[in-house]
Structure formats: structure tokens, C-alpha cells
Scaffold this active site. Structure first.
Site, PDB file in Angstrom:
ATOM      1  N   GLU A  71     133.630 -14.764  63.135  1.00 45.79           N
ATOM      2  CA  GLU A  71     134.863 -15.000  63.908  1.00 45.79           C
ATOM      3  C   GLU A  71     134.165 -14.918  65.640  1.00 45.79           C
ATOM      4  O   GLU A  71     134.315 -14.957  66.101  1.00 45.79           O
ATOM      5  CB  GLU A  71     135.704 -13.433  64.412  1.00 45.79           C
ATOM      6  CG  GLU A  71     136.929 -14.430  64.847  1.00 45.79           C
ATOM      7  CD  GLU A  71     137.469 -14.880  63.662  1.00 45.79           C
ATOM      8  OE1 GLU A  71     137.058 -16.576  63.707  1.00 45.79           O
ATOM      9  OE2 GLU A  71     137.824 -13.886  62.331  1.00 45.79           O
ATOM     10  N   HIS A  89     138.125  -7.158  68.598  1.00 44.18           N
ATOM     11  CA  HIS A  89     138.647  -7.980  67.646  1.00 44.18           C
ATOM     12  C   HIS A  89     139.136  -7.207  65.757  1.00 44.18           C
ATOM     13  O   HIS A  89     138.170  -6.645  66.095  1.00 44.18           O
ATOM     14  CB  HIS A  89     138.730  -9.361  67.119  1.00 44.18           C
ATOM     15  CG  HIS A  89     138.771  -9.801  66.374  1.00 44.18           C
ATOM     16  ND1 HIS A  89     140.247 -10.395  65.963  1.00 44.18           N
ATOM     17  CD2 HIS A  89     138.770 -10.212  64.609  1.00 44.18           C
ATOM     18  CE1 HIS A  89     140.494 -10.384  64.479  1.00 44.18           C
ATOM     19  NE2 HIS A  89     139.471 -10.324  63.885  1.00 44.18           N
ATOM     20  N   HIS A  91     141.916  -5.014  62.973  1.00 46.63           N
ATOM     21  CA  HIS A  91     143.658  -5.979  62.505  1.00 46.63           C
ATOM     22  C   HIS A  91     143.563  -4.563  61.936  1.00 46.63           C
ATOM     23  O   HIS A  91     144.170  -4.017  61.562  1.00 46.63           O
ATOM     24  CB  HIS A  91     142.302  -6.176  60.699  1.00 46.63           C
ATOM     25  CG  HIS A  91     141.299  -7.452  60.714  1.00 46.63           C
ATOM     26  ND1 HIS A  91     141.271  -7.570  59.542  1.00 46.63           N
ATOM     27  CD2 HIS A  91     141.358  -7.974  61.396  1.00 46.63           C
ATOM     28  CE1 HIS A  91     140.120  -8.431  59.306  1.00 46.63           C
ATOM     29  NE2 HIS A  91     140.714  -8.690  61.384  1.00 46.63           N
ATOM     30  N   HIS A 151     146.603 -11.499  61.210  1.00 49.37           N
ATOM     31  CA  HIS A 151     145.727 -10.936  61.183  1.00 49.37           C
ATOM     32  C   HIS A 151     145.056 -10.270  62.320  1.00 49.37           C
ATOM     33  O   HIS A 151     145.105  -8.804  61.095  1.00 49.37           O
ATOM     34  CB  HIS A 151     144.900 -12.511  61.480  1.00 49.37           C
ATOM     35  CG  HIS A 151     143.776 -12.501  61.717  1.00 49.37           C
ATOM     36  ND1 HIS A 151     142.543 -13.700  62.284  1.00 49.37           N
ATOM     37  CD2 HIS A 151     142.590 -11.447  62.020  1.00 49.37           C
ATOM     38  CE1 HIS A 151     141.386 -13.475  61.713  1.00 49.37           C
ATOM     39  NE2 HIS A 151     141.524 -12.023  61.761  1.00 49.37           N
TER      40      HIS A 151
HETATM   41 ZN   LIG Z   1     139.477 -10.670  62.113  1.00 46.31          ZN
END
Ligand SMILES: [Zn+2]
Length: 211
Positions: A71, A89, A91, A151
Site C-alpha cells: 500500500e 492504514h 482493517h 477494505h
Molecule cells: Zn489494506
């Protein structure tokens, strides 16, 4: 703490707090033209500083044996157009629930203002692609947080600590909203109510000293 040490520290905290399971999620922190980022495919609570690659803002690998997180293009896209010095970031569960079922997280609590008010859900695109990076960048405009459809979530900050705290707040707001939906219809704060919060925070009451 060096940039790479910060990644180890906040990677460990992210796993401890249940924001990240296994190798999902990635963090980066910037200094000048260099960005330290978590490596691809490594558990975030098992990182050592040497494991964390350093890339430049153009995306060239400068230091490290492991490949940067898949990412990384999204992180670099965010650095290109914001003043952010760190990106987180994950999840996380409730963030992902909202990102999978809604087009935005409405402000049901005034603390949403700390993230810029309404949190937008960036349109879905395959992970790691320039399309996803562009969608996230658009959703983040003028904000500290965005969700990514089907996501997870992403937050930014002037420091990794700030970006990390924004991720915790985003997850808390999503949890309040999702749990609220289970009980009834959560009331969304109006523009006027939110403006009053900003006004109040700029002019806190001063307690007079007892004579
Ligand atoms: Zn991700």
C-alpha cells in the site's frame, strides 16, 4: 526515536489494541524526502527497525532488504498532496464494517470534528493500485481520516502518534455508530450544532479565581 523505531512501536500497539490482525495494515512516517514504511507481509508486532524499508517520496527504495508494504503508493500519494508526516492504514473491524455498508460516516458525536467531520468512504479499487491511491486522496481532502470501501480505514497526522490516535478515534466513532444502529436510529449532529462545538472549543469558559 528513529523513524523505523517509531514504526515498530506503533505497529506493536496497533496489534495490541486489536486494530490490526496479522500482516493486515501498514504505517509510514516521513522526514524530508524520506519515508519509513512497514514491510510487505510482516506481522506488525514483530517488526525490528532493520526490517522497515526506507523509500523516497518518488517511490525509490533507499534502504532495507524487505519490500515496502504493497500500500506504499497510497501513502506516497497522500504525502504528495497533504501536509501529513505520517499515515496509518488498518482493517480495523468497525471501520471496515462502515466501509463495507455505507458511503460515509456521519458525525453522530462531536469528536468527529477532530477528523474533519463527515468521514468519506473512498470508492473501491484493488489494493495497492494507483486507482485506490487516487480514490483515497480524494476522500481525504481537507480531512484527517477516510474509509476505503470494502477494505478499511486510513488516517494522517503531523506525527505518527497523531495519525495513530486518529485511527483509534476513527475506530471508536465507527463502533459507536454501528452499535447505535443496532439500538435505534443514531441522531446525526447538524451543521449548526457542529459549528457551536468549534465556537466553544475556540472560546473555553474561564473559571474565575476565588477572591
Ligand atoms: Zn489494506
Amino acid at each position: 526515536m528513529s523513524l523505523r523505531e517509531q514504526l515498530c512501536e506503533y505497529g506493536r500497539r496497533a496489534v495490541e489494541l486489536g486494530l490490526v490482525i496479522g500482516t493486515s495494515g501498514n504505517l509510514s512516517v516521513r522526514q524530508g524526502d524520506l519515508v519509513a514504511v512497514t514491510p510487505s507481509g510482516a506481522a506488525l508486532d514483530k517488526l525490528t527497525p532493520e526490517m522497515c524499508p526506507i523509500v523516497d517520496v518518488e517511490g525509490y527504495l533507499v534502504e532495507g532488504e524487505l519490500q515496502p508494504s504493497s500500500e506504499t503508493p497510497m501513502h506516497l500519494a497522500v504525502y504528495e498532496t497533504t501536509a501529513a508526516q505520517a499515515v496509518v492504514h488498518t482493517h480495523s473491524v468497525f471501520g471496515t464494517v462502515v466501509a463495507t455498508t455505507m458511503t460515509e460516516l456521519p458525525p453522530v458525536h462531536y469528536n468527529a470534528l477532530l477528523l474533519g467531520g463527515v468521514v468519506k468512504v473512498a470508492e473501491y479499487a484493488t489494493y495497492g493500485t494507483p486507482e485506490l491511491a487516487a480514490n483515497v486522496r480524494a476522500a481525504l481532502e481537507g480531512k484527517q481520516a477516510a474509509l476505503m470501501a470494502n477494505h478499511g480505514g486510513v488516517t494522517i497526522g503531523a506525527t505518527l502518534e497523531q495519525a495513530f490516535e486518529a485511527t483509534r478515534l476513527l475506530e471508536w466513532l465507527c463502533e459507536v455508530y454501528v452499535r447505535g444502529l443496532g439500538v435505534g436510529k443514531p441522531t446525526v449532529l447538524t451543521e449548526e450544532q457542529l459549528a457551536a462545538v468549534v465556537e466553544r472549543s475556540l472560546n473555553p469558559p474561564r473559571f474565575p479565581r476565588r477572591p
